[in-house]
Motif scaffolding. Sequence first.
Motif, PDB file in Angstrom:
ATOM      1  N   GLU A  58       3.372 -44.890 -41.280  1.00  0.00           N
ATOM      2  CA  GLU A  58       2.993 -44.695 -42.687  1.00  0.00           C
ATOM      3  C   GLU A  58       2.955 -43.229 -43.111  1.00  0.00           C
ATOM      4  N   LEU A  59       2.969 -42.293 -42.163  1.00  0.00           N
ATOM      5  CA  LEU A  59       2.997 -40.866 -42.512  1.00  0.00           C
ATOM      6  C   LEU A  59       4.419 -40.306 -42.629  1.00  0.00           C
ATOM      7  N   VAL A  60       5.426 -41.028 -42.120  1.00  0.00           N
ATOM      8  CA  VAL A  60       6.788 -40.502 -42.071  1.00  0.00           C
ATOM      9  C   VAL A  60       7.428 -40.529 -43.458  1.00  0.00           C
ATOM     10  N   THR A  61       7.711 -39.335 -43.976  1.00  0.00           N
ATOM     11  CA  THR A  61       8.364 -39.208 -45.280  1.00  0.00           C
ATOM     12  C   THR A  61       9.799 -38.704 -45.159  1.00  0.00           C
ATOM     13  N   ASN A  62      10.110 -38.022 -44.059  1.00  0.00           N
ATOM     14  CA  ASN A  62      11.436 -37.442 -43.876  1.00  0.00           C
ATOM     15  C   ASN A  62      11.907 -37.706 -42.447  1.00  0.00           C
ATOM     16  N   ILE A  63      13.202 -37.977 -42.323  1.00  0.00           N
ATOM     17  CA  ILE A  63      13.791 -38.317 -41.040  1.00  0.00           C
ATOM     18  C   ILE A  63      15.066 -37.498 -40.882  1.00  0.00           C
ATOM     19  N   HIS A  64      15.200 -36.837 -39.731  1.00  0.00           N
ATOM     20  CA  HIS A  64      16.393 -36.033 -39.459  1.00  0.00           C
ATOM     21  C   HIS A  64      16.872 -36.307 -38.042  1.00  0.00           C
ATOM     22  N   HIS A  85      25.297 -23.706 -46.545  1.00  0.00           N
ATOM     23  CA  HIS A  85      24.265 -23.865 -45.521  1.00  0.00           C
ATOM     24  C   HIS A  85      24.612 -25.019 -44.586  1.00  0.00           C
ATOM     25  N   TRP A  86      24.452 -24.792 -43.285  1.00  0.00           N
ATOM     26  CA  TRP A  86      24.619 -25.830 -42.272  1.00  0.00           C
ATOM     27  C   TRP A  86      23.278 -26.519 -42.059  1.00  0.00           C
ATOM     28  N   PHE A  87      23.309 -27.832 -41.836  1.00  0.00           N
ATOM     29  CA  PHE A  87      22.077 -28.578 -41.604  1.00  0.00           C
ATOM     30  C   PHE A  87      22.369 -29.851 -40.833  1.00  0.00           C
ATOM     31  N   LEU A  88      21.301 -30.447 -40.312  1.00  0.00           N
ATOM     32  CA  LEU A  88      21.378 -31.733 -39.628  1.00  0.00           C
ATOM     33  C   LEU A  88      21.217 -32.851 -40.645  1.00  0.00           C
ATOM     34  N   PRO A  89      21.947 -33.959 -40.490  1.00  0.00           N
ATOM     35  CA  PRO A  89      21.789 -35.048 -41.448  1.00  0.00           C
ATOM     36  C   PRO A  89      20.389 -35.637 -41.404  1.00  0.00           C
ATOM     37  N   GLY A  90      19.930 -36.022 -42.578  1.00  0.00           N
ATOM     38  CA  GLY A  90      18.613 -36.635 -42.710  1.00  0.00           C
ATOM     39  C   GLY A  90      18.061 -36.371 -44.084  1.00  0.00           C
ATOM     40  N   GLY A  91      16.915 -36.956 -44.356  1.00  0.00           N
ATOM     41  CA  GLY A  91      16.337 -36.737 -45.667  1.00  0.00           C
ATOM     42  C   GLY A  91      15.093 -37.552 -45.907  1.00  0.00           C
ATOM     43  N   THR A  92      14.816 -37.735 -47.175  1.00  0.00           N
ATOM     44  CA  THR A  92      13.575 -38.344 -47.636  1.00  0.00           C
ATOM     45  C   THR A  92      13.662 -39.863 -47.648  1.00  0.00           C
ATOM     46  N   ARG A  93      12.626 -40.457 -47.136  1.00  0.00           N
ATOM     47  CA  ARG A  93      12.495 -41.914 -47.082  1.00  0.00           C
ATOM     48  C   ARG A  93      12.173 -42.442 -48.481  1.00  0.00           C
ATOM     49  N   GLU A  94      12.852 -43.511 -48.871  1.00  0.00           N
ATOM     50  CA  GLU A  94      12.606 -44.150 -50.163  1.00  0.00           C
ATOM     51  C   GLU A  94      11.397 -45.090 -50.067  1.00  0.00           C
ATOM     52  N   ALA A  95      10.893 -45.514 -51.213  1.00  0.00           N
ATOM     53  CA  ALA A  95       9.749 -46.434 -51.248  1.00  0.00           C
ATOM     54  C   ALA A  95      10.082 -47.705 -50.486  1.00  0.00           C
ATOM     55  N   ALA A  96       9.193 -48.127 -49.600  1.00  0.00           N
ATOM     56  CA  ALA A  96       9.294 -49.360 -48.809  1.00  0.00           C
ATOM     57  C   ALA A  96      10.510 -49.382 -47.884  1.00  0.00           C
ATOM     58  N   ASP A 122       0.009 -28.220 -49.928  1.00  0.00           N
ATOM     59  CA  ASP A 122      -1.052 -27.715 -50.803  1.00  0.00           C
ATOM     60  C   ASP A 122      -0.717 -28.001 -52.263  1.00  0.00           C
ATOM     61  N   GLY A 123       0.288 -28.840 -52.494  1.00  0.00           N
ATOM     62  CA  GLY A 123       0.639 -29.251 -53.850  1.00  0.00           C
ATOM     63  C   GLY A 123      -0.384 -30.215 -54.415  1.00  0.00           C
ATOM     64  N   PRO A 124      -0.428 -30.331 -55.737  1.00  0.00           N
ATOM     65  CA  PRO A 124      -1.412 -31.210 -56.375  1.00  0.00           C
ATOM     66  C   PRO A 124      -1.078 -32.698 -56.270  1.00  0.00           C
ATOM     67  N   ALA A 125       0.193 -33.028 -55.960  1.00  0.00           N
ATOM     68  CA  ALA A 125       0.612 -34.426 -55.916  1.00  0.00           C
ATOM     69  C   ALA A 125       1.720 -34.566 -54.876  1.00  0.00           C
ATOM     70  N   PRO A 126       1.967 -35.789 -54.403  1.00  0.00           N
ATOM     71  CA  PRO A 126       3.055 -35.982 -53.437  1.00  0.00           C
ATOM     72  C   PRO A 126       4.415 -35.686 -54.072  1.00  0.00           C
ATOM     73  N   TYR A 127       5.392 -35.378 -53.230  1.00  0.00           N
ATOM     74  CA  TYR A 127       6.754 -35.116 -53.684  1.00  0.00           C
ATOM     75  C   TYR A 127       7.309 -36.320 -54.433  1.00  0.00           C
ATOM     76  N   ARG A 128       7.051 -37.510 -53.917  1.00  0.00           N
ATOM     77  CA  ARG A 128       7.409 -38.763 -54.585  1.00  0.00           C
ATOM     78  C   ARG A 128       6.138 -39.614 -54.625  1.00  0.00           C
ATOM     79  N   PRO A 129       5.942 -40.395 -55.690  1.00  0.00           N
ATOM     80  CA  PRO A 129       4.658 -41.105 -55.876  1.00  0.00           C
ATOM     81  C   PRO A 129       4.241 -42.008 -54.722  1.00  0.00           C
ATOM     82  N   TRP A 130       5.179 -42.570 -53.983  1.00  0.00           N
ATOM     83  CA  TRP A 130       4.846 -43.519 -52.906  1.00  0.00           C
ATOM     84  C   TRP A 130       4.528 -42.836 -51.576  1.00  0.00           C
ATOM     85  N   GLN A 131       4.686 -41.526 -51.523  1.00  0.00           N
ATOM     86  CA  GLN A 131       4.477 -40.830 -50.257  1.00  0.00           C
ATOM     87  C   GLN A 131       3.004 -40.522 -50.008  1.00  0.00           C
TER      88      GLN A 131
END
Length: 175
Positions: free
Chosen positions: A31-37, A55-66, A100-109
């Motif tokens: 339930e804490l996992v929001t990003n997967i790479h 920029h070079w990066f590893l594939p991955g990103g933000t988990r969607e709701a549910a 330290d943001g006032p709200a989650p990046y996405r509402p379901w996170q």
Amino acid sequence: MAARFPALHAPQRWEWGGIDAQFTTELPPDELVTNIHLVGFSEGRVVLCRDVRGHWFLPGGTREAAESIDSCLARELREEAGARLTGPPTWIGHHLAVSDGPAPYRPWQPHPVKAWLWGWAEVLVDSAPTNPADGEQVLEVRLTTPEEARHLLAHHRDPWWPELIALAAESRAAG
């Protein structure tokens, strides 16, 4: 392990997201996992993506709701690398992140505490990235040696990425 990978295990401040993070090889609660790479290996080579900024990066990103971790991983691999899993992922750790943001990046996170999950798996690059409009625009997918991947990622904004590649390669070699 922290002695072998000091940059990876050092406390992090991700200014771009207002996040303090700390890496651990323990696995987080789902339930804490929001990003997967993923460090994807294809015939022993590491899959890297290059975006429109160069920029070079590893594939991955933000988990969607549910969305499950497995579904997120499969979607992100297809979107960013045109790849699919050919074996199960091996999770090697996570960054426990406190925003330290006032709200989650996405509402379901979860907020303010969340986890960025890191792993490796065998993959096959068998198509072009799908590049959805709301995601990173990938210009190039390259299969590199682990050494070249560490070199290309040494210029990443997060200096611990080369150590993450080394940890994934060690985990893979250990079977």
